[in-house]
Design a protein around this motif. Sequence first.
Motif, mmCIF file in Angstrom:
data_model
loop_
_atom_site.group_PDB
_atom_site.id
_atom_site.type_symbol
_atom_site.label_atom_id
_atom_site.label_comp_id
_atom_site.label_asym_id
_atom_site.label_seq_id
_atom_site.Cartn_x
_atom_site.Cartn_y
_atom_site.Cartn_z
ATOM 1 N N UNK A 99 -3.642 -20.817 -11.125
ATOM 2 C CA UNK A 99 -2.495 -19.930 -11.326
ATOM 3 C C UNK A 99 -2.921 -18.467 -11.258
ATOM 4 N N UNK A 100 -4.062 -18.171 -11.854
ATOM 5 C CA UNK A 100 -4.540 -16.787 -11.850
ATOM 6 C C UNK A 100 -4.872 -16.341 -10.427
ATOM 7 N N UNK A 101 -5.510 -17.222 -9.669
ATOM 8 C CA UNK A 101 -5.831 -16.881 -8.279
ATOM 9 C C UNK A 101 -4.537 -16.656 -7.498
ATOM 10 N N UNK A 102 -3.573 -17.542 -7.753
ATOM 11 C CA UNK A 102 -2.269 -17.426 -7.100
ATOM 12 C C UNK A 102 -1.639 -16.071 -7.412
ATOM 13 N N UNK A 103 -1.740 -15.649 -8.664
ATOM 14 C CA UNK A 103 -1.124 -14.383 -9.078
ATOM 15 C C UNK A 103 -1.691 -13.219 -8.280
ATOM 16 N N UNK A 104 -2.964 -13.350 -7.863
ATOM 17 C CA UNK A 104 -3.596 -12.263 -7.127
ATOM 18 C C UNK A 104 -3.345 -12.365 -5.627
ATOM 19 N N UNK A 105 -2.972 -13.587 -5.188
ATOM 20 C CA UNK A 105 -2.720 -13.775 -3.757
ATOM 21 C C UNK A 105 -1.373 -13.182 -3.367
ATOM 22 N N UNK A 144 -8.676 -25.581 -20.304
ATOM 23 C CA UNK A 144 -7.855 -24.378 -20.090
ATOM 24 C C UNK A 144 -8.233 -23.720 -18.768
ATOM 25 N N UNK A 145 -9.533 -23.712 -18.478
ATOM 26 C CA UNK A 145 -9.985 -23.111 -17.220
ATOM 27 C C UNK A 145 -9.400 -23.841 -16.016
ATOM 28 N N UNK A 146 -9.472 -25.185 -16.062
ATOM 29 C CA UNK A 146 -8.933 -25.965 -14.948
ATOM 30 C C UNK A 146 -7.433 -25.744 -14.794
ATOM 31 N N UNK A 147 -6.776 -25.572 -15.948
ATOM 32 C CA UNK A 147 -5.329 -25.406 -15.969
ATOM 33 C C UNK A 147 -4.929 -24.038 -15.409
ATOM 34 N N UNK A 148 -5.648 -22.991 -15.838
ATOM 35 C CA UNK A 148 -5.196 -21.624 -15.557
ATOM 36 C C UNK A 148 -5.764 -21.009 -14.286
ATOM 37 N N UNK A 149 -6.978 -21.429 -13.919
ATOM 38 C CA UNK A 149 -7.660 -20.735 -12.819
ATOM 39 C C UNK A 149 -6.817 -20.688 -11.541
ATOM 40 N N UNK A 166 -1.999 -3.845 -15.526
ATOM 41 C CA UNK A 166 -2.635 -4.986 -16.190
ATOM 42 C C UNK A 166 -2.840 -6.124 -15.187
ATOM 43 N N UNK A 167 -1.811 -6.399 -14.416
ATOM 44 C CA UNK A 167 -1.826 -7.460 -13.400
ATOM 45 C C UNK A 167 -3.020 -7.301 -12.459
ATOM 46 N N UNK A 168 -3.278 -6.059 -12.073
ATOM 47 C CA UNK A 168 -4.363 -5.788 -11.124
ATOM 48 C C UNK A 168 -5.729 -5.803 -11.807
ATOM 49 N N UNK A 169 -5.781 -5.293 -13.037
ATOM 50 C CA UNK A 169 -7.082 -5.090 -13.686
ATOM 51 C C UNK A 169 -7.644 -6.374 -14.301
ATOM 52 N N UNK A 170 -6.748 -7.213 -14.873
ATOM 53 C CA UNK A 170 -7.294 -8.315 -15.677
ATOM 54 C C UNK A 170 -8.085 -9.319 -14.838
ATOM 55 N N UNK A 171 -7.696 -9.507 -13.576
ATOM 56 C CA UNK A 171 -8.276 -10.596 -12.799
ATOM 57 C C UNK A 171 -9.791 -10.441 -12.542
ATOM 58 N N UNK A 172 -10.229 -9.309 -11.971
ATOM 59 C CA UNK A 172 -11.682 -9.185 -11.786
ATOM 60 C C UNK A 172 -12.447 -9.244 -13.108
ATOM 61 N N UNK A 173 -11.809 -8.778 -14.190
ATOM 62 C CA UNK A 173 -12.476 -8.832 -15.498
ATOM 63 C C UNK A 173 -12.631 -10.285 -15.940
#
Lengths: 252, 276
Positions: B96-102, B89-94, B129-136
């Motif tokens: 995308x999550x970084x992309x969401x913040x870029x 799941x980590x390999x799959x999502x990471x 939520x979009x801004x807060x969840x990532x660093x967490x």
Amino acid sequence: MTSPVLLELSAVAKTFGDQVVLAPTDLRIEEGSFVAIVGPSGCGKSTLFNIIAGLLEPDTGAVLLQGRNVIGATGHVGYMLQKDLLVPWRSVEDNITMAAHLTRKVTDADRLEARQIAQKYGLGEFLDHYPKALSGGMRQRVAFMRTLVTHQQLLLLDEPFGALDAQTRLDMQRWLLDVWRESGRTVLFITHDVDESIFLSDRILVMSPRPGRVVADLENPLSRPRDLDVLTDPTFVALKSRIMHLLHGGER
Amino acid sequence: MNRSRLTKVLLPVASFVILLLLWQAVVVLFNVQGYIAPRPLDAIRAVSDNWSLLSPLVTQIVKETVFGFALGALIGVFFGVVMSKIPAVQKLLYPTLVLSQAVPVIVIAFPLAAILGFGSVKPIIAIVVWIVFFPVTVSVIDGLGHVDHDLLNLAKVYGASRWRTFIQIEVPATVSPLFSGLKIGATYAITGAFIGELASPEQVGSTGSSLALYVQHAESNLNSPAVYGITLLMAIIGVAWFLIVAGLEVVSTPWLRRTTRRRWRRRDIATSQGDH
């Protein structure tokens, strides 16, 4: 000297890649004995411990504890390392009862036992302290109490005093002998300090690397109880010389 | 209050006051026009004089900030735990999550508002939520990944289950890293709420307006004191929220500052054996 055999290893071997970390090893440990294992790094002593503790499965061989096969199983030994591994967020009392916290519901009986053992060995005033407030020697004492209250007959101690200064280490060794005598446990004790191995043990296994194996299994003739005088006893010195030769000069 | 505690409180307050004084000095010395940069006192007055109008808007943005932060933190922890426990799941999502913040939030904000409904509070919360969840999420993955391996082995030797090892060792070991992520999220949360209010402007809540709209209006009227005053106010809210989260950290990590555990955490044992 007719204590029953507590732990029996037969033809236990372990290879990582093309490196034989433990050549086929046979070993019988009698209940209530104190057995020291000395050897340089890479001689397979920690591998041996991890196999007995159940963290590692040997490629071949059998490990019997009280006649029961324990390969790949856990929860049957007390285990302590050079790092005290006290958790910083728990008080001394909760560190002592950590094994209970990790396996079942902690009872008042557990807490009472932790308090009594801490009081008995001079740490009663520190029960509510966090580990960071303790000295290195005190921390190792707490770590050993935590190992004791697991109520396992076999205790695996992997260089528990290796990080302490010489003075504290000597105090801890004498303390350990007292506790061991009172507790009736069986101790397997890894060290690379030859003096320590002789001072503490009934029997010394000398190990050697490439491939990791037991090269000598020596009875320790020194009588108990022991105190600092034995460190200069001729028997002690002769045994030390023998082990030093085994470790550094090949067999005589 | 002892000396070190005094400096702990006084120095940050002093730095804030000095900032205001510098601002006042620059504006006065260089004779800056009021519509370009107002004096601090004018800015503060622009807020206090209109407080009855502003206070419901401020309450509203604070609610959005706090609620969005809480939801973002929960989602962030959930992602962090799932991703560190299941490597696939980590390999799959990471990525995308970084992309969401870029992607700049301000760009995402309008499509989000279109999807979730202009004028509703949902897109505003979504952006916080979009801004807060990532660093967490990142801090939880980091924390869980750095638990002492020997300690985990010790738990295994004791025969601990994975669940108990997680609760008794991995969770407490991750508290400090988690708060690093939460504190970053806390400082950004109000910015997220403000951008959200810009993107979802109509009929917010019962007030029929929003702080972002008020600022936009003030900007188009060259009402600099109001713009600066509200900026100052939002900064204070952001700092306050950061301090509250930092305070929560202090409360939940007593072992970092205390020598002994708190008295109420100690426990009397009912025993017939008495003391020894």
